[in-house]
Design a protein around this motif. Structure first.
Motif, short mmCIF file in Angstrom:
data_model
loop_
_atom_site.label_atom_id
_atom_site.label_comp_id
_atom_site.label_asym_id
_atom_site.label_seq_id
_atom_site.Cartn_x
_atom_site.Cartn_y
_atom_site.Cartn_z
N LEU A 36 0.83 -1.20 0.00
CA LEU A 36 0.00 0.00 0.00
C LEU A 36 0.87 1.25 0.00
CD1 LEU A 36 -2.77 1.40 0.22
CD2 LEU A 36 -2.57 1.15 2.70
N LEU A 37 1.89 1.28 0.85
CA LEU A 37 2.79 2.43 0.90
C LEU A 37 3.53 2.61 -0.42
CD1 LEU A 37 4.15 1.90 4.50
CD2 LEU A 37 2.91 3.92 3.71
N ALA A 38 3.97 1.52 -1.02
CA ALA A 38 4.72 1.60 -2.27
C ALA A 38 3.85 2.08 -3.43
CB ALA A 38 5.32 0.23 -2.60
N ASP B 251 0.58 12.12 -1.09
CA ASP B 251 -0.38 11.66 -0.07
C ASP B 251 0.34 11.06 1.13
OD1 ASP B 251 -2.46 12.42 -1.74
OD2 ASP B 251 -2.68 10.40 -2.60
N VAL B 252 1.34 10.23 0.88
CA VAL B 252 2.09 9.58 1.96
C VAL B 252 2.77 10.64 2.83
CG1 VAL B 252 4.04 8.07 2.50
CG2 VAL B 252 2.45 7.45 0.67
N ASP C 125 -8.27 4.13 1.75
CA ASP C 125 -9.50 4.80 1.30
C ASP C 125 -9.26 5.55 0.00
OD1 ASP C 125 -10.73 3.79 3.55
OD2 ASP C 125 -10.66 5.67 4.67
N MET C 126 -8.12 6.23 -0.10
CA MET C 126 -7.79 6.96 -1.34
C MET C 126 -7.63 5.99 -2.51
SD MET C 126 -4.99 9.73 -0.10
CE MET C 126 -5.19 10.57 1.45
N ALA D 16 -11.04 4.85 -3.61
CA ALA D 16 -11.73 5.92 -4.35
C ALA D 16 -11.19 6.02 -5.77
CB ALA D 16 -11.56 7.24 -3.62
N ARG D 17 -9.87 5.88 -5.94
CA ARG D 17 -9.29 5.91 -7.30
C ARG D 17 -9.79 4.73 -8.13
NH1 ARG D 17 -4.63 7.50 -4.51
NH2 ARG D 17 -3.84 5.37 -4.53
N ARG D 18 -9.87 3.54 -7.51
CA ARG D 18 -10.38 2.37 -8.24
C ARG D 18 -11.84 2.57 -8.65
NH1 ARG D 18 -7.15 -0.46 -4.52
NH2 ARG D 18 -8.87 -0.75 -3.10
N ALA D 19 -12.64 3.11 -7.74
CA ALA D 19 -14.06 3.35 -8.05
C ALA D 19 -14.21 4.38 -9.16
CB ALA D 19 -14.79 3.81 -6.79
N ALA D 20 -13.41 5.43 -9.13
CA ALA D 20 -13.49 6.46 -10.18
C ALA D 20 -13.08 5.88 -11.53
CB ALA D 20 -12.60 7.65 -9.82
#
Length: 151
Positions: free
Chosen positions: A18-20, A26-27, A124-125, A128-132
């Motif tokens: 997830l971090l990578a 954002d990180v 969560d971000m 949201a990117r996947r959903a968009a």
């Protein structure tokens, strides 16, 4: 050095992935807001290098070299002995450092604070990117239909 169980290894793989994959801005913004800074010493200072990306045709064929990708990696040790590692795409040394710090902190008492302040918002971000992206793809969907002819 801590031995990880299978579940702990899967969890660690998930947060490091997830971090990578997350955007550096954002990180770093979440890290600055979280105020989790801690003293550490470098085991391997952030260094930029390249890795060969391999692929498979149809996910089952013979592996082939697809191309090279730039990565930054580092390793650090906290004052209490916990070790954090990171490898991130690109040349962002600060993102690699923060990812390694998160990795080290997730192995101790600060795990819940790191999860709440950094990992959950990043997840969560990403969702949201996947959903968009799915919504944009769905907007281009064409429904074909056939008419039954009476004969």
């Amino acid at each position: 050095m801590k031995d990880f169980t299978r579940d702990e290894t899967a969890d660690r793989k998930a947060w490091m992935g997830l971090l990578a994959r997350s955007d550096a801005a954002d990180v770093l913004a979440l890290w600055d807001q979280a105020d989790l800074a801690t003293d550490h010493q470098w085991l391997r200072a952030p260094e930029v290098g390249g890795v060969m990306v391999r692929g498979r045709a149809g996910a089952t064929g013979a592996a082939f070299n697809l191309g090279e990708m730039t990565v930054t990696r580092c390793a650090l040790k906290l004052a209490d002995g916990r070790v954090g590692h990171a490898m991130v795409q690109g040349r962002d040394k600060r993102k690699a450092e923060v990812a390694a710090l998160c990795d080290a902190l997730m192995q101790g008492a600060e795990a819940d604070a790191v999860r709440d302040a950094i990992l959950t918002p990043l997840a969560d971000m990403a969702q949201a990117r996947r959903a968009a992206r799915a919504a944009r793809a769905a907007a281009t969907k064409v429904d074909f239909f056939t008419m039954v002819r009476g004969e």
